[in-house]
Design a protein around this motif. Structure first.
Motif, mmCIF file in Angstrom:
data_model
loop_
_atom_site.group_PDB
_atom_site.id
_atom_site.type_symbol
_atom_site.label_atom_id
_atom_site.label_comp_id
_atom_site.label_asym_id
_atom_site.label_seq_id
_atom_site.Cartn_x
_atom_site.Cartn_y
_atom_site.Cartn_z
ATOM 1 N N LEU A 182 1.254 -9.784 -8.407
ATOM 2 C CA LEU A 182 1.495 -8.437 -7.877
ATOM 3 C C LEU A 182 0.643 -7.390 -8.577
ATOM 4 O O LEU A 182 0.196 -6.421 -7.959
ATOM 5 N N ILE A 183 0.397 -7.583 -9.884
ATOM 6 C CA ILE A 183 -0.393 -6.606 -10.636
ATOM 7 C C ILE A 183 -1.892 -6.875 -10.488
ATOM 8 O O ILE A 183 -2.669 -5.992 -10.097
ATOM 9 N N ARG A 184 -2.302 -8.099 -10.788
ATOM 10 C CA ARG A 184 -3.730 -8.418 -10.809
ATOM 11 C C ARG A 184 -4.258 -8.838 -9.444
ATOM 12 O O ARG A 184 -5.385 -8.531 -9.074
ATOM 13 N N GLY A 185 -3.432 -9.557 -8.686
ATOM 14 C CA GLY A 185 -3.888 -10.069 -7.397
ATOM 15 C C GLY A 185 -3.842 -9.045 -6.287
ATOM 16 O O GLY A 185 -4.727 -8.997 -5.436
ATOM 17 N N VAL A 186 -2.798 -8.202 -6.274
ATOM 18 C CA VAL A 186 -2.638 -7.220 -5.195
ATOM 19 C C VAL A 186 -3.029 -5.818 -5.652
ATOM 20 O O VAL A 186 -3.575 -5.040 -4.870
ATOM 21 N N GLY A 187 -2.735 -5.476 -6.918
ATOM 22 C CA GLY A 187 -3.160 -4.183 -7.442
ATOM 23 C C GLY A 187 -2.064 -3.172 -7.665
ATOM 24 O O GLY A 187 -2.334 -1.981 -7.874
ATOM 25 N N PHE A 188 -0.791 -3.599 -7.663
ATOM 26 C CA PHE A 188 0.295 -2.682 -7.978
ATOM 27 C C PHE A 188 0.336 -2.440 -9.483
ATOM 28 O O PHE A 188 -0.103 -3.285 -10.275
ATOM 29 N N ASN A 189 0.866 -1.267 -9.888
ATOM 30 C CA ASN A 189 0.993 -1.011 -11.315
ATOM 31 C C ASN A 189 2.311 -1.596 -11.845
ATOM 32 O O ASN A 189 3.195 -1.986 -11.077
ATOM 33 N N ALA A 190 2.412 -1.639 -13.169
ATOM 34 C CA ALA A 190 3.574 -2.288 -13.798
ATOM 35 C C ALA A 190 4.882 -1.597 -13.426
ATOM 36 O O ALA A 190 5.924 -2.253 -13.280
ATOM 37 N N GLY A 191 4.855 -0.275 -13.280
ATOM 38 C CA GLY A 191 6.065 0.457 -12.926
ATOM 39 C C GLY A 191 6.558 0.086 -11.536
ATOM 40 O O GLY A 191 7.759 -0.113 -11.321
ATOM 41 N N GLU A 192 5.630 0.004 -10.582
ATOM 42 C CA GLU A 192 6.008 -0.384 -9.219
ATOM 43 C C GLU A 192 6.574 -1.802 -9.186
ATOM 44 O O GLU A 192 7.574 -2.080 -8.515
ATOM 45 N N VAL A 193 5.921 -2.697 -9.920
ATOM 46 C CA VAL A 193 6.376 -4.083 -9.960
ATOM 47 C C VAL A 193 7.750 -4.186 -10.614
ATOM 48 O O VAL A 193 8.636 -4.904 -10.141
ATOM 49 N N GLY A 194 7.943 -3.441 -11.708
ATOM 50 C CA GLY A 194 9.226 -3.473 -12.394
ATOM 51 C C GLY A 194 10.354 -2.969 -11.513
ATOM 52 O O GLY A 194 11.443 -3.559 -11.463
ATOM 53 N N LEU A 195 10.104 -1.881 -10.798
ATOM 54 C CA LEU A 195 11.132 -1.283 -9.949
ATOM 55 C C LEU A 195 11.491 -2.211 -8.789
ATOM 56 O O LEU A 195 12.663 -2.478 -8.526
ATOM 57 N N VAL A 196 10.473 -2.726 -8.094
ATOM 58 C CA VAL A 196 10.714 -3.513 -6.882
ATOM 59 C C VAL A 196 11.050 -4.958 -7.211
ATOM 60 O O VAL A 196 12.040 -5.513 -6.738
ATOM 61 N N ASN A 197 10.219 -5.588 -8.049
ATOM 62 C CA ASN A 197 10.385 -7.020 -8.308
ATOM 63 C C ASN A 197 11.663 -7.311 -9.081
ATOM 64 O O ASN A 197 12.355 -8.293 -8.804
ATOM 65 N N ASP A 249 -3.748 -5.680 3.107
ATOM 66 C CA ASP A 249 -3.991 -4.575 2.190
ATOM 67 C C ASP A 249 -2.723 -4.247 1.406
ATOM 68 O O ASP A 249 -1.597 -4.499 1.858
ATOM 69 N N LYS A 250 -2.920 -3.662 0.242
ATOM 70 C CA LYS A 250 -1.815 -3.279 -0.638
ATOM 71 C C LYS A 250 -0.873 -2.316 0.079
ATOM 72 O O LYS A 250 -1.293 -1.290 0.614
ATOM 73 N N ASN A 251 0.440 -2.678 0.063
ATOM 74 C CA ASN A 251 1.448 -1.844 0.723
ATOM 75 C C ASN A 251 2.782 -2.080 0.038
ATOM 76 O O ASN A 251 3.261 -3.210 -0.037
ATOM 77 N N ILE A 252 3.402 -1.014 -0.438
ATOM 78 C CA ILE A 252 4.643 -1.135 -1.197
ATOM 79 C C ILE A 252 5.775 -1.661 -0.318
ATOM 80 O O ILE A 252 6.652 -2.414 -0.795
ATOM 81 N N MET A 253 5.772 -1.322 0.972
ATOM 82 C CA MET A 253 6.821 -1.807 1.868
ATOM 83 C C MET A 253 6.681 -3.311 2.109
ATOM 84 O O MET A 253 7.682 -4.031 2.182
ATOM 85 N N THR A 254 5.442 -3.764 2.241
ATOM 86 C CA THR A 254 5.210 -5.200 2.414
ATOM 87 C C THR A 254 5.671 -5.962 1.182
ATOM 88 O O THR A 254 6.303 -7.021 1.285
ATOM 89 N N MET A 255 5.362 -5.406 -0.015
ATOM 90 C CA MET A 255 5.804 -6.057 -1.248
ATOM 91 C C MET A 255 7.329 -6.105 -1.308
ATOM 92 O O MET A 255 7.914 -7.144 -1.627
ATOM 93 N N GLY A 256 7.985 -4.988 -1.006
ATOM 94 C CA GLY A 256 9.440 -4.955 -1.054
ATOM 95 C C GLY A 256 10.064 -5.949 -0.091
ATOM 96 O O GLY A 256 11.033 -6.643 -0.434
ATOM 97 N N SER A 257 9.511 -6.050 1.114
ATOM 98 C CA SER A 257 10.051 -6.980 2.113
ATOM 99 C C SER A 257 9.885 -8.423 1.653
ATOM 100 O O SER A 257 10.812 -9.242 1.774
ATOM 101 N N ALA A 258 8.695 -8.742 1.136
ATOM 102 C CA ALA A 258 8.433 -10.114 0.685
ATOM 103 C C ALA A 258 9.348 -10.500 -0.474
ATOM 104 O O ALA A 258 9.919 -11.596 -0.506
ATOM 105 N N ILE A 259 9.504 -9.602 -1.436
ATOM 106 C CA ILE A 259 10.333 -9.878 -2.612
ATOM 107 C C ILE A 259 11.808 -9.980 -2.221
ATOM 108 O O ILE A 259 12.532 -10.867 -2.693
#
Length: 492
Positions: A249-264, A313-323
């Motif tokens: 999520l951080i290196r492969g897609v490009g989200f920052n640690a805060g976004e990953v921590g909150l969602v993941n 492409d990087k999208n916070i909604m897509t990440m949230g749905s997948a997780i």
């Protein structure tokens, strides 16, 4: 009809399992993530912080002392609740004590207390797993597994993220640990409130019986080897997908640690809790086999969400749905899987057998990391996440092979005996034992030579290779005999 499925969540036994699950999960973060955060804030170096990750080895090797809890009963509260109360009181004292220390001045004492907390926490897990195995009927295991996992996850949230927030903004680290110590009284209350399982079953009379009989009992069953392989492989796809999820999520897609921590972490935990509750409700209608198959298929399909993340492409909604979907399905699978482990335990040795089976189920989580890293380096993220779906299929295939055995065990609360190929099975067991002895010798020499000598280099290589080969041959032989026994029974 719906009211009937939710009614089970209001029963006394359910409340006891929820509270005991909470007490079981609370100490885990206090010797891992939360303790690491305290040490980081205190300014300790990374080498020291990394060393403290070793204190959790008790959770891996808890099966070594689990026979003691099958063999011996304490002189109060019975065979299961007595041990639970002892471990919980010990944890209250130890967690309070570690909160009195300072990482900068009391490092070694803190390390010793952390090891002791991990030991008593792992011991509490042993006896809690045995308790719920003993107290739940076959019809209640799906719901019981879901409720205990729910309590465990809530406790991890309290002693993990919530503890960090309280320590940072309000009361500091020491007071936070003292608060966690007080919360362990929830477990004491639940233990005193709980009913001791019925003691009509035969229990081991000697420590030798407590060690040997659980193994003889298990390997004397039909499909024993295939079922052990099923335990390793059932959540293998999940293990691969989760091994590098944060890095992806951080290196492969490009989200920052805060976004990953909150969602993941936050959304993922919330989805897992919903998943185990849905799994518990559905398992009141489904047989164990059908629940495992349905949830296993959903676990495999849910990894497809990560593939979509990797090719879009990087999208916070897509990440949230997948997780959310992946953790939801993973929670359902976990509920069914814990019910499977309980179903496979003989109540005479439930502490030992559950500890062994749960340790075996952790093989995937522990050892897939290097393979996952190598795969991503050579083939990149999209193909890796398609590979995680493929890795879920062997477990489902084994589940289908073992269907008759699992359905018989759930229906009759007993185990089909092994009727064919007895001499050949003994040969397979001897091969595995010989391989394990060689690997144990290799491990001893590894620590010994690392400290003093280097003359055993080639001997260690031979022991490792030969021990691993013998274990592999024995396991393949046992699984092949299981398959042939199924074919022979079908032909008859």
């Amino acid at each position: 009809m719906t009211h009937h499925y939710f009614k089970v969540f209001t029963q006394r036994n359910t409340a006891v399992l929820l509270l005991l699950g909470f007490a079981s999960g609370l100490p885990l973060a206090l010797t891992s993530g939360t303790l690491q955060a305290w040490m980081t804030v205190a300014g300790l170096d990374l080498t020291t912080i990394g060393f403290f990750s070793l204190v959790g080895q008790a959770y891996v090797f808890k099966f070594l002392w689990s026979p003691l809890m099958d063999r011996y009963s304490l002189p109060f509260l019975g065979r299961r609740r007595g041990w639970m109360l002892l471990t919980q009181v010990s944890l209250i004292i130890l967690i309070f004590a570690i909160g009195c220390l300072n990482p900068q001045h009391d490092l070694w004492l803190m390390a010793a207390l952390a090891v002791m907390i991990a030991f008593f926490s792992a011991s509490q897990d042993i006896v809690f797993d045995a308790y719920k195995t003993d107290v739940l009927s076959a019809e209640q295991r799906g719901n019981g597994a879901a409720i205990s996992v729910l309590g465990y996850r809530l406790a991890m949230l309290v002693s993990g993220g919530l503890a960090l927030w309280i320590a940072h903004y309000y009361i500091g680290w020491r007071s936070t640990y003292w608060l966690m110590s007080l919360l362990m009284f929830i477990g004491v209350f639940a233990t005193l409130w709980a009913k001791e399982p019925e003691s009509e079953i035969a229990t081991p009379r000697t420590i030798e019986q407590a060690i040997v009989e659980p193994l003889k009992d298990f390997f004397g069953r039909n499909n024993a080897w295939l079922i052990l392989l099923l335990i390793v492989l059932y959540k293998m796809g999940d293990a691969f997908a989760g091994s590098l999820s944060t890095t992806f999520l951080i290196r492969g897609v490009g989200f920052n640690a805060g976004e990953v921590g909150l969602v993941n972490k936050t959304l993922g935990l919330f989805a897992t809790i919903i998943g185990v509750l849905i799994g518990g409700i559905l398992m009141q209608r489904l047989t164990l086999f059908r629940a495992l198959m349905l949830f296993g298929i959903l676990q495999a399909v849910s990894n497809f969400g990560y593939w979509i993340l990797a090719v879009t492409d990087k999208n916070i909604m897509t990440m949230g749905s997948a997780i959310f979907f992946e953790n939801l399905c993973g929670g359902m699978g976990t509920a069914a899987f814990v019910a499977l482990l309980m179903t496979l335990c003989n109540r005479s040795f439930s502490a030992t057998q559950f500890a062994l089976l749960s340790a075996l189920s952790a093989v995937g989580r522990v050892y897939v990391g290097p393979v996952a890293g190598w795969f991503v380096e050579h083939y990149d993220w999209p193909l890796f996440y398609l590979f995680t779906i493929v890795m879920a299929l062997p477990g489902l295939f084994l589940l289908a092979i073992c269907r008759q055995t699992l359905e018989y065990t759930q229906k009759n609360d007993s185990f089909l005996p092994r009727l064919h190929f007895s001499p050949q099975y003994h040969s397979a067991i001897r091969l595995v034992i010989a391989g394990a002895v060689l690997l144990g010798t290799w491990l001893i020499l590894l620590f010994w030579s690392a400290a003093e000598f280097s003359a055993f280099y080639y001997l260690k290589e031979v022991l490792l290779s030969l021990g691993g080969l013998l274990c592999l041959i024995g396991i393949i032989m046992g699984c092949l005999l299981d398959y042939l026994a199924i074919r022979q029974k079908t032909a008859n």
